[in-house]
Design a protein around this motif. Structure first.
Motif, PDB file in Angstrom:
ATOM      1  N   UNK A 205      11.920  -7.371 -12.552  1.00  0.00           N
ATOM      2  CA  UNK A 205      10.711  -7.502 -11.750  1.00  0.00           C
ATOM      3  C   UNK A 205       9.770  -8.576 -12.257  1.00  0.00           C
ATOM      4  N   UNK A 206       9.802  -8.863 -13.554  1.00  0.00           N
ATOM      5  CA  UNK A 206       8.979  -9.941 -14.110  1.00  0.00           C
ATOM      6  C   UNK A 206       7.492  -9.691 -13.926  1.00  0.00           C
ATOM      7  N   UNK A 207       6.757 -10.726 -13.547  1.00  0.00           N
ATOM      8  CA  UNK A 207       5.322 -10.602 -13.340  1.00  0.00           C
ATOM      9  C   UNK A 207       4.613 -10.191 -14.615  1.00  0.00           C
ATOM     10  N   UNK A 208       3.723  -9.204 -14.487  1.00  0.00           N
ATOM     11  CA  UNK A 208       2.944  -8.749 -15.642  1.00  0.00           C
ATOM     12  C   UNK A 208       3.825  -8.247 -16.771  1.00  0.00           C
ATOM     13  N   UNK A 209       5.020  -7.786 -16.444  1.00  0.00           N
ATOM     14  CA  UNK A 209       5.912  -7.261 -17.477  1.00  0.00           C
ATOM     15  C   UNK A 209       6.266  -8.310 -18.530  1.00  0.00           C
ATOM     16  N   UNK A 210       6.263  -9.582 -18.131  1.00  0.00           N
ATOM     17  CA  UNK A 210       6.653 -10.644 -19.047  1.00  0.00           C
ATOM     18  C   UNK A 210       5.662 -10.801 -20.198  1.00  0.00           C
ATOM     19  N   UNK A 211       4.429 -10.364 -19.995  1.00  0.00           N
ATOM     20  CA  UNK A 211       3.428 -10.494 -21.045  1.00  0.00           C
ATOM     21  C   UNK A 211       3.176  -9.221 -21.819  1.00  0.00           C
TER      22      UNK A 211
ATOM     23  N   UNK B 264      17.548   5.444 -13.894  1.00  0.00           N
ATOM     24  CA  UNK B 264      18.887   4.851 -13.793  1.00  0.00           C
ATOM     25  C   UNK B 264      18.830   3.334 -13.653  1.00  0.00           C
ATOM     26  N   UNK B 265      19.850   2.656 -14.179  1.00  0.00           N
ATOM     27  CA  UNK B 265      19.989   1.222 -13.994  1.00  0.00           C
ATOM     28  C   UNK B 265      20.499   0.941 -12.579  1.00  0.00           C
ATOM     29  N   UNK B 266      20.433  -0.303 -12.166  1.00  0.00           N
ATOM     30  CA  UNK B 266      20.784  -0.652 -10.795  1.00  0.00           C
ATOM     31  C   UNK B 266      22.258  -0.397 -10.486  1.00  0.00           C
ATOM     32  N   UNK B 267      23.102  -0.390 -11.512  1.00  0.00           N
ATOM     33  CA  UNK B 267      24.526  -0.148 -11.285  1.00  0.00           C
ATOM     34  C   UNK B 267      24.890   1.331 -11.445  1.00  0.00           C
ATOM     35  N   UNK B 268      23.898   2.181 -11.633  1.00  0.00           N
ATOM     36  CA  UNK B 268      24.093   3.623 -11.777  1.00  0.00           C
ATOM     37  C   UNK B 268      24.148   4.241 -10.380  1.00  0.00           C
ATOM     38  N   UNK B 269      25.038   5.205 -10.195  1.00  0.00           N
ATOM     39  CA  UNK B 269      25.163   5.849  -8.885  1.00  0.00           C
ATOM     40  C   UNK B 269      23.890   6.574  -8.466  1.00  0.00           C
ATOM     41  N   UNK B 270      23.015   6.903  -9.431  1.00  0.00           N
ATOM     42  CA  UNK B 270      21.785   7.629  -9.105  1.00  0.00           C
ATOM     43  C   UNK B 270      20.569   6.722  -8.999  1.00  0.00           C
ATOM     44  N   UNK B 271      20.763   5.417  -9.032  1.00  0.00           N
ATOM     45  CA  UNK B 271      19.650   4.492  -8.832  1.00  0.00           C
ATOM     46  C   UNK B 271      18.981   4.730  -7.475  1.00  0.00           C
TER      47      UNK B 271
ATOM     48  N   UNK C  79      15.567   6.614  -7.604  1.00  0.00           N
ATOM     49  CA  UNK C  79      14.350   6.005  -8.130  1.00  0.00           C
ATOM     50  C   UNK C  79      14.085   4.666  -7.458  1.00  0.00           C
ATOM     51  N   UNK C  80      15.058   3.774  -7.508  1.00  0.00           N
ATOM     52  CA  UNK C  80      14.994   2.520  -6.781  1.00  0.00           C
ATOM     53  C   UNK C  80      13.836   1.639  -7.183  1.00  0.00           C
ATOM     54  N   UNK C  81      13.544   0.668  -6.327  1.00  0.00           N
ATOM     55  CA  UNK C  81      12.380  -0.191  -6.445  1.00  0.00           C
ATOM     56  C   UNK C  81      11.464   0.089  -5.257  1.00  0.00           C
ATOM     57  N   UNK C  82      10.261  -0.453  -5.312  1.00  0.00           N
ATOM     58  CA  UNK C  82       9.294  -0.227  -4.237  1.00  0.00           C
ATOM     59  C   UNK C  82       9.854  -0.694  -2.887  1.00  0.00           C
TER      60      UNK C  82
ATOM     61  N   UNK D  29       6.637   4.477 -15.727  1.00  0.00           N
ATOM     62  CA  UNK D  29       6.060   4.277 -14.394  1.00  0.00           C
ATOM     63  C   UNK D  29       6.295   2.848 -13.953  1.00  0.00           C
ATOM     64  N   UNK D  30       6.621   2.689 -12.676  1.00  0.00           N
ATOM     65  CA  UNK D  30       6.924   1.396 -12.085  1.00  0.00           C
ATOM     66  C   UNK D  30       5.740   0.981 -11.218  1.00  0.00           C
ATOM     67  N   UNK D  31       4.787   0.246 -11.837  1.00  0.00           N
ATOM     68  CA  UNK D  31       3.571  -0.147 -11.146  1.00  0.00           C
ATOM     69  C   UNK D  31       3.672  -1.583 -10.645  1.00  0.00           C
ATOM     70  N   UNK D  32       2.712  -1.972  -9.828  1.00  0.00           N
ATOM     71  CA  UNK D  32       2.695  -3.307  -9.245  1.00  0.00           C
ATOM     72  C   UNK D  32       2.754  -4.369 -10.341  1.00  0.00           C
ATOM     73  N   UNK D  33       3.574  -5.381 -10.111  1.00  0.00           N
ATOM     74  CA  UNK D  33       3.795  -6.395 -11.135  1.00  0.00           C
ATOM     75  C   UNK D  33       2.926  -7.636 -10.956  1.00  0.00           C
ATOM     76  N   UNK D  34       2.633  -8.007  -9.695  1.00  0.00           N
ATOM     77  CA  UNK D  34       1.839  -9.194  -9.431  1.00  0.00           C
ATOM     78  C   UNK D  34       1.012  -9.007  -8.180  1.00  0.00           C
TER      79      UNK D  34
END
Length: 413
Positions: free
Chosen positions: A335-341, A383-390, A393-396, A351-356
């Motif tokens: 996702x990058x964005x704020x996570x990079x810093x 779960x990771x994106x290659x996990x059957x249970x992704x 949770x997924x992405x927004x 928690x998967x919050x807004x990145x930019x």
């Protein structure tokens, strides 16, 4: 005096996790002998209108509730704190979620039945009768602009963003303590906000006379795990350290809501505390406990007060198991964005919050046991994106919640 409500569902035998819950690395194996799994999960099952959640859960058709239930069925916690679950006085929503979702196997997961459920009133959406947001008026009529901002905790109606505890083990009901009505001003050296331009108190004397510390509530729930002393589940959901102004009233309140538990478990430090029944003092010395909930504070990143969550993570009587996931690491990189810093380890994020623009992904959900309770395992269901249970949770836009379930296995004291 705040009322409480405890629901006891039809008793059932304690069940172990199924032998093959799912072929997914994000699904933990069952706890070992004499172990108990504690978990916290902000399920984002709040709704904008009173009664809407219970009405939705009255049928088995809510896709979000099915996904939330399936996550719980895969992880199979013995004691689960649910944040952001609208409270109603009869506990109908909590019962319907059990009957129509948890008790029904979702996809390849096995149904899970909790014999004991606890829920109680919270401060969100309860009118304070005073001007808390500084706009010069006190709004007390639900549906009127400004009502949520003048409630004791931000909410469109009483009970929005509530809490529920589901347990496989008996809850010692007569020893439950709630702290819904504890006043913020009654905390010694409280970080009460001031106007940075003048240095004057942000809240009026009238507001401070009634303003409660808990944006939802603080609960001390003893759980009898069958080994002698009960484990005290210390449950809360402090306000997000955001959505305020230069006075930083939510940042400061978040800090003091977290500090409340640090004082509560420290001998003599909690002598100022009183519960909703008028009983004073903190946790008895030597009592085993678990602090749990969406505490809305990251130790390294985000907008919380410096050192807020450190009061717990660095407390000499508390263990930080540092639950982690590969999914959190992958999400931050993807996702990058704020996570990079960020300075913190993204594997600890919950928690998967807004990145930019936004804070990025953060560690805000915690299960923190006392040092006298040995830790045997922990994790974050991400779960990771290659996990059957992704798909759960997924992405927004998220199929379940923007938070992830956090679990810790403990050796029963």
């Amino acid at each position: 005096m705040a009322s409480t409500a405890t629901l006891v569902l039809a008793a059932s035998a304690l069940v172990a996790a199924p032998a093959a819950a799912a072929e997914s690395p994000s699904v933990p194996g069952p706890p070992g002998p004499h172990q108990v799994r504690f978990a916290t999960f902000n399920t984002a099952l709040e709704r904008p209108e009173q009664g809407a959640l219970a009405a939705e859960l009255a049928t088995p058709d809510s896709e979000q509730a099915r996904n939330v239930a399936e996550i719980i069925q895969h992880v199979r916690p013995d004691v689960l704190l649910v944040n952001e679950f609208d409270h109603d006085e009869e506990g109908e929503g909590a019962r319907l979620f059990q009957d129509n979702y948890l008790s029904v196997g979702q996809n390849d997961a096995e149904a899970i039945d909790y014999p004991y459920v606890y829920t109680a009133p919270v401060n969100t959406g309860v009118p304070s009768g005073t001007d808390l947001d500084g706009d010069g008026r006190a709004v007390t009529e639900p549906g009127t602009p400004g009502y949520a901002e003048d409630a004791f905790g931000y909410g469109a109606f009483p009970g929005q963003y509530g809490m529920v505890v589901y347990s496989m083990y008996p809850i010692v009901t007569e020893r439950v303590r709630t702290f819904q009505t504890f006043r913020w001003a009654d905390m010694p050296d409280a970080l009460l906000p001031t106007d940075p331009a003048t240095g004057a108190p942000y809240y009026s004397d009238e507001a401070l006379e009634v303003l409660r510390l808990s944006s939802k509530s603080h609960w001390d729930i003893p759980v009898d795990t069958g080994r002698g002393r009960p484990i005290h589940l210390l449950a809360s959901h402090p306000t997000p350290p955001a959505f305020d102004g230069p006075e930083r009233r939510n940042v400061l309140r978040n800090h003091d809501e977290i500090r409340f538990w640090a004082d509560y478990v420290t001998p003599r430090a909690g002598s100022y505390i009183y519960d909703d029944e008028g009983r004073r003092g903190g946790l008895p010395v030597g009592a085993p406990f678990v602090v749990a909930g969406d505490l809305n504070a990251d130790p390294d990143d985000g907008t919380s007060h410096p050192g807020a969550i450190a009061r717990l993570l660095e407390h000499p009587g508390i263990t930080d198991p540092r639950p982690a996931s590969q999914g959190g690491r992958g999400a931050a990189q993807r996702q990058g964005g704020a996570n990079e810093g960020h300075a913190g380890d993204p594997g600890l994020d919950s928690a998967d919050f807004t990145d930019e623009p936004g804070p990025g992904n953060l560690r805000v959900d915690y299960v923190l046991p006392s040092r006298i309770v040995p830790v045997r395992g922990s994790g974050v269901f991400w779960p990771t994106v290659d996990d059957s249970l992704f798909r759960l949770t997924g992405d927004y836009p998220f199929p379940s919640s923007d938070h992830r379930l956090v679990w810790v296995d403990l050796l029963r004291p």
